[in-house]
Design a protein around this motif. Structure first.
Motif, PDB file in Angstrom:
ATOM      1  N   ALA A 108       0.824  -1.215   0.000  1.00 37.13           N
ATOM      2  CA  ALA A 108       0.000   0.000   0.000  1.00 37.13           C
ATOM      3  C   ALA A 108       0.860   1.268   0.000  1.00 37.13           C
ATOM      4  O   ALA A 108       0.614   2.198  -0.767  1.00 37.13           O
ATOM      5  CB  ALA A 108      -0.931  -0.016   1.203  1.00 37.13           C
ATOM      6  N   GLY A 109       1.885   1.299   0.857  1.00 38.90           N
ATOM      7  CA  GLY A 109       2.737   2.496   0.964  1.00 38.90           C
ATOM      8  C   GLY A 109       1.915   3.698   1.410  1.00 38.90           C
ATOM      9  O   GLY A 109       0.891   3.546   2.080  1.00 38.90           O
ATOM     10  N   ASN A 110       2.359   4.878   0.972  1.00 39.80           N
ATOM     11  CA  ASN A 110       1.604   6.078   1.313  1.00 39.80           C
ATOM     12  C   ASN A 110       1.131   6.714   0.008  1.00 39.80           C
ATOM     13  O   ASN A 110       1.939   7.245  -0.754  1.00 39.80           O
ATOM     14  CB  ASN A 110       2.508   7.032   2.106  1.00 39.80           C
ATOM     15  CG  ASN A 110       1.785   8.298   2.502  1.00 39.80           C
ATOM     16  OD1 ASN A 110       0.667   8.557   2.041  1.00 39.80           O
ATOM     17  ND2 ASN A 110       2.402   9.075   3.368  1.00 39.80           N
ATOM     18  N   HIS A 111      -0.197   6.668  -0.235  1.00 43.65           N
ATOM     19  CA  HIS A 111      -0.678   7.105  -1.547  1.00 43.65           C
ATOM     20  C   HIS A 111      -0.557   8.606  -1.735  1.00 43.65           C
ATOM     21  O   HIS A 111      -0.628   9.116  -2.841  1.00 43.65           O
ATOM     22  CB  HIS A 111      -2.114   6.629  -1.780  1.00 43.65           C
ATOM     23  CG  HIS A 111      -3.128   7.454  -1.068  1.00 43.65           C
ATOM     24  ND1 HIS A 111      -3.427   7.237   0.243  1.00 43.65           N
ATOM     25  CD2 HIS A 111      -3.889   8.493  -1.480  1.00 43.65           C
ATOM     26  CE1 HIS A 111      -4.335   8.118   0.609  1.00 43.65           C
ATOM     27  NE2 HIS A 111      -4.636   8.886  -0.415  1.00 43.65           N
ATOM     28  N   LEU A 112      -0.340   9.340  -0.628  1.00 42.84           N
ATOM     29  CA  LEU A 112      -0.239  10.803  -0.741  1.00 42.84           C
ATOM     30  C   LEU A 112       1.126  11.241  -1.273  1.00 42.84           C
ATOM     31  O   LEU A 112       1.273  12.328  -1.812  1.00 42.84           O
ATOM     32  CB  LEU A 112      -0.509  11.455   0.612  1.00 42.84           C
ATOM     33  CG  LEU A 112      -1.930  11.219   1.164  1.00 42.84           C
ATOM     34  CD1 LEU A 112      -2.058  11.752   2.576  1.00 42.84           C
ATOM     35  CD2 LEU A 112      -2.963  11.864   0.242  1.00 42.84           C
ATOM     36  N   LYS A 113       2.136  10.369  -1.091  1.00 47.99           N
ATOM     37  CA  LYS A 113       3.479  10.738  -1.575  1.00 47.99           C
ATOM     38  C   LYS A 113       3.838   9.827  -2.751  1.00 47.99           C
ATOM     39  O   LYS A 113       4.076   8.630  -2.545  1.00 47.99           O
ATOM     40  CB  LYS A 113       4.504  10.526  -0.461  1.00 47.99           C
ATOM     41  CG  LYS A 113       4.339  11.459   0.709  1.00 47.99           C
ATOM     42  CD  LYS A 113       5.496  11.240   1.657  1.00 47.99           C
ATOM     43  CE  LYS A 113       5.271  12.008   2.941  1.00 47.99           C
ATOM     44  NZ  LYS A 113       6.066  11.483   4.024  1.00 47.99           N
ATOM     45  N   PRO A 114       3.903  10.382  -3.978  1.00 47.74           N
ATOM     46  CA  PRO A 114       4.138   9.524  -5.144  1.00 47.74           C
ATOM     47  C   PRO A 114       5.358   8.620  -5.009  1.00 47.74           C
ATOM     48  O   PRO A 114       5.331   7.483  -5.436  1.00 47.74           O
ATOM     49  CB  PRO A 114       4.328  10.520  -6.276  1.00 47.74           C
ATOM     50  CG  PRO A 114       3.635  11.750  -5.828  1.00 47.74           C
ATOM     51  CD  PRO A 114       3.712  11.782  -4.333  1.00 47.74           C
ATOM     52  N   GLU A 115       6.429   9.105  -4.357  1.00 44.43           N
ATOM     53  CA  GLU A 115       7.647   8.290  -4.327  1.00 44.43           C
ATOM     54  C   GLU A 115       7.531   7.093  -3.373  1.00 44.43           C
ATOM     55  O   GLU A 115       8.283   6.127  -3.502  1.00 44.43           O
ATOM     56  CB  GLU A 115       8.891   9.145  -4.016  1.00 44.43           C
ATOM     57  CG  GLU A 115       9.009   9.733  -2.631  1.00 44.43           C
ATOM     58  CD  GLU A 115       8.121  10.973  -2.386  1.00 44.43           C
ATOM     59  OE1 GLU A 115       7.303  11.314  -3.265  1.00 44.43           O
ATOM     60  OE2 GLU A 115       8.244  11.558  -1.301  1.00 44.43           O
ATOM     61  N   VAL A 116       6.608   7.152  -2.415  1.00 44.55           N
ATOM     62  CA  VAL A 116       6.446   5.968  -1.545  1.00 44.55           C
ATOM     63  C   VAL A 116       5.081   5.300  -1.743  1.00 44.55           C
ATOM     64  O   VAL A 116       4.626   4.544  -0.895  1.00 44.55           O
ATOM     65  CB  VAL A 116       6.671   6.283  -0.038  1.00 44.55           C
ATOM     66  CG1 VAL A 116       8.127   6.337   0.294  1.00 44.55           C
ATOM     67  CG2 VAL A 116       5.942   7.514   0.403  1.00 44.55           C
ATOM     68  N   ARG A 117       4.468   5.582  -2.858  1.00 43.84           N
ATOM     69  CA  ARG A 117       3.216   4.904  -3.178  1.00 43.84           C
ATOM     70  C   ARG A 117       3.527   3.420  -3.414  1.00 43.84           C
ATOM     71  O   ARG A 117       4.493   3.090  -4.096  1.00 43.84           O
ATOM     72  CB  ARG A 117       2.668   5.518  -4.455  1.00 43.84           C
ATOM     73  CG  ARG A 117       1.191   5.678  -4.430  1.00 43.84           C
ATOM     74  CD  ARG A 117       0.749   6.466  -5.610  1.00 43.84           C
ATOM     75  NE  ARG A 117       0.529   7.863  -5.279  1.00 43.84           N
ATOM     76  CZ  ARG A 117       0.220   8.784  -6.178  1.00 43.84           C
ATOM     77  NH1 ARG A 117       0.128   8.457  -7.451  1.00 43.84           N
ATOM     78  NH2 ARG A 117      -0.008  10.019  -5.809  1.00 43.84           N
ATOM     79  N   GLY A 118       2.710   2.555  -2.844  1.00 42.49           N
ATOM     80  CA  GLY A 118       2.988   1.117  -2.964  1.00 42.49           C
ATOM     81  C   GLY A 118       2.417   0.503  -4.235  1.00 42.49           C
ATOM     82  O   GLY A 118       1.886   1.206  -5.106  1.00 42.49           O
ATOM     83  N   ILE A 119       2.524  -0.818  -4.310  1.00 39.72           N
ATOM     84  CA  ILE A 119       2.110  -1.522  -5.531  1.00 39.72           C
ATOM     85  C   ILE A 119       0.628  -1.291  -5.834  1.00 39.72           C
ATOM     86  O   ILE A 119       0.262  -1.025  -6.983  1.00 39.72           O
ATOM     87  CB  ILE A 119       2.425  -3.032  -5.383  1.00 39.72           C
ATOM     88  CG1 ILE A 119       3.925  -3.228  -5.557  1.00 39.72           C
ATOM     89  CG2 ILE A 119       1.651  -3.876  -6.398  1.00 39.72           C
ATOM     90  CD1 ILE A 119       4.421  -4.638  -5.381  1.00 39.72           C
TER      91      ILE A 119
END
Ligand SMILES: Nc1ncnc2c1ncn2[C@@H]1O[C@H](COP(=O)(O)OP(=O)(O)OP(=O)(O)O)[C@@H](O)[C@H]1O
Length: 623
Positions: A108-119
């Motif tokens: 999932a990552g963090n959807h608000l930050k493009p660079e740490v957006r997950g799969i």
């Protein structure tokens, strides 16, 4: 409808297995833990250090070091699978590993930050990007479901009542499915992201000793992409399962007790069944694969050894304190590499698009009819208005006409908005659906090009290597002297020796693995014994024997839901009351003399115990 393609059309390939090692956390650094992971990212080998010695090297499809970024993983793991899902294949990506190793961060990552957006959020940009690039001959419908398996219960994370237990069912035409699971059709990245966030809020998480926000359930986010080609009228459906498993650590590591121990036992049990399924698939000797032994394996049946392109990402902590868990994860992942899947394009006779189109056609017919009625009513009204007579009755008639016209107008408006709502669900190739996510799509696209270049370079390297290997064989064949033969023999002996060592290590690994599984089962067994003792104690103390016998005689085991059910429960409670009120003669209330029953109770204790023992022994096993 089942697939029309047969097994010959299947793409046969092994499950691809990837490793991701996260960085040492600040807490681990502060506590002085050291990094015990050694990587060879060129050869994709990984070794753990323990007491100055190295474990045997494990080889995987690709290893991602602590410096890897989310897009690296998307590019190598998810990109090819999502492309296949768009072509009508099933795809699964699942994250496995002990708590706190980065499963949720990766999926999932963090959807608000493009660079740490997950799969998962990256697949949204990818899918909608490809739809907007598709030809206008193609229509698409994208549907989403999101569920979790918590304590062996399936729950709908997108439902208004996420605590409701759902049942798993199987039908020959659709396969395994979850009854009453809600599917949402989405028409934009924003809509699908909103669903992901809504589901994540409903997921069971807790703070544990090893992770502040630990997911205590297995979560499956599923995206179905249906596409219909207007030229050949062919409908294909690709199903993408994105799975974030609960942590695989032993229960004792999180020092859980009570309800949390129950959670941990259930997690261990389902992952242990997953391990058994993997073993059965890999050794190839068992005709029976125990998919039905847990909800997780039942739902992932197609992804493991079935019709799917599957990738597993095994997550590792680099810390020495986690050595035991890390080595278990590596062994587990190494076994998964050998699972073979047979993926086919899912061709459907009739899908959602066809259904929507038919619905639209029916509604449009209704609008036409209303238009006709409207014209007739308007003509009538005009005629009445021309009439000079202004009696009260005439005025009333004109008013009635006006009202009818307004009603028809409203009905028409409702129908039109219904049509446009259904039309919105069907996405036509070439539509621009991703304005707000343009940046992410660009990143993914450049990744795709890079990936193609890498693939090309890889193929060229492989060709050179093959050539070199062939040359080497030629040279080797020319060896003739005794000395060379001797050398070759020695080499062979060494090779056999190392093979033997590998087999020995493999054997030790398996023994260790079985030991872990037995411990997990024992944990669960102890919990069950505890619960059974409590239940028996309550029955002993509070249920008179006569009642107990009656209850027992009326209990039946439902193998579908894996629960006991009371026979004739439809004629109890409120239903009974209704029957009694309707026909007083039939149902004269039965009175039980409780006093006698309680007086007899102590004498029967021995007999009751015998019955409980019999009941415990003869309870049906789970399938
Ligand atoms: N590759 C990484 N780079 C930076 N931080 C990471 C990485 N992987 C994980 N983390 C961080 O480690 C912590 C734990 O990660 P996460 O919650 O994803 O673990 P998990 O495996 O899902 O755990 P659980 O099974 O308990 O849910 C989070 O704070 C996360 O941001």
């Amino acid at each position: 409808m089942a697939n029309s393609k047969n097994e010959l059309d299947a793409e046969i390939e092994n499950v691809r297995v990837f490793i991701r090692v996260r960085p040492l956390s600040k807490k681990e650094q502060a506590e002085g833990y050291s990094n015990i992971v050694l990587l060879d990212t060129k050869e994709n080998l990984i070794v753990l250090k323990k007491n100055g010695e190295n474990t045997k090297p494990f080889k995987f499809d690709q290893i991602f070091s602590e410096n890897s970024v989310q897009l690296d993983l998307y590019r190598m793991i998810a990109y090819p699978i999502v492309e296949k899902a768009l072509q009508g294949y099933n795809g699964t990506i699942f994250a496995y590993g002990q708590t706190g190793t980065g499963k949720t961060f990766t999926m999932a990552g963090n959807h608000l930050k493009p660079e740490v957006r997950g799969i998962i959020p990256n697949t949204f940009s990818h899918i909608f990007g490809q739809i907007s690039r598709a030809s206008g001959e193609k229509s698409f419908v994208v549907t989403v479901t999101y569920l979790e398996i918590y304590n062996e219960e399936v729950r709908d994370l997108l439902s208004n009542d996420p605590n409701k237990k759902l049942a798993i069912r199987e039908r020959t035409d659709v396969g395994v499915y979850v009854k009453d699971l809600m599917g949402f059709t989405v028409d934009s990245i924003e809509a699908i992201t909103e669903l992901l966030n809504r589901g994540n809020k409903n997921r069971v998480t807790r703070s544990t000793l090893m992770n502040d926000v630990s997911s205590r359930s297995h979560a499956i986010f599923t995206i179905c992409i249906e596409s219909k080609n207007r030229i050949d009228n062919k409908t294909i459906i690709g199903k993408l399962n994105l799975v974030d498993l609960a942590g695989s650590e032993r229960a004792s590591r999180t020092q859980a007790t009570g309800e949390r121990l129950r959670e941990a036992s259930n997690i261990n049990l389902s992952l242990s069944v997953l391990g058994n399924v993997i073993s059965a698939l890999v050794d190839g000797k068992s005709s029976h694969i125990p998919y039905r032994n847990s909800k997780l394996t039942r739902l992932l049946q197609d992804s493991l050894g079935g019709n799917s392109k599957t990738a597993m990402i095994a997550m590792l902590s680099p810390a020495d304190v986690d050595y035991e868990e890390s080595i278990c994860t590596l062994r587990y992942a190494a076994r998964v590499k050998h699972i073979q899947n047979h993926a086919r394009i899912n061709v459907e006779q009739k899908g959602l698009i066809e259904g929507f189109e038919q619905e639209i056609a029916v509604l449009q017919q209704k609008v036409l009819l209303l238009n006709l009625q409207e014209q007739q009513k308007e003509a009538r009204q005009r005629k009445k208005e021309k009439d000079k007579v202004t009696s009260e009755a005439k005025q009333k008639e004109i008013k009635k006409c006006e009202e009818e016209l307004q009603k028809t107008e409203k009905e028409k408006g409702d129908l039109m908005s219904k049509i446009s709502m259904i039309q919105k669900r069907i996405l036509v190739g070439g539509e621009n659906l991703f304005e707000k996510a343009q940046l992410q799509v660009c990143l993914l696209e450049s990744s795709g090009v890079e990936l193609e270049n890498l693939d090309k370079a890889h193929r060229e390297l492989e060709e050179t290597l093959n050539k070199k290997a062939a040359e080497k064989i030629d040279v080797e064949e020319k060896y003739s002297s005794l000395q060379e033969e001797d050398l070759a023999l020695n080499k062979k002996i060494k090779k056999i020796q190392s093979l033997l060592n590998e087999v020995r290590e493999e054997y030790a690994d398996k023994e260790h693995e079985y030991q872990r599984e037995i411990e997990a089962l024992l944990d669960n067994h102890r919990l069950l014994v505890k619960e059974t003792q409590l239940a028996n104690l309550m029955i002993d103390k509070y249920i008179p024997l006569e009642y107990f016998k009656k209850i027992e005689a009326n209990l039946i085991w439902n193998s579908e839901t894996q629960e006991y059910q009371m026979r004739g429960v439809a004629y109890t409670g409120n239903n009974m009351k209704k029957r009694q009120m309707g026909n007083i003669e039939i149902s004269a209330p039965v009175k039980f003399e409780m006093k006698n029953i309680y007086h007899k109770y102590p004498d029967k204790k021995k007999e009751r115990k015998l019955m409980y023992d019999k009941r415990t022994i003869s309870a049906p096993k789970a399938h």
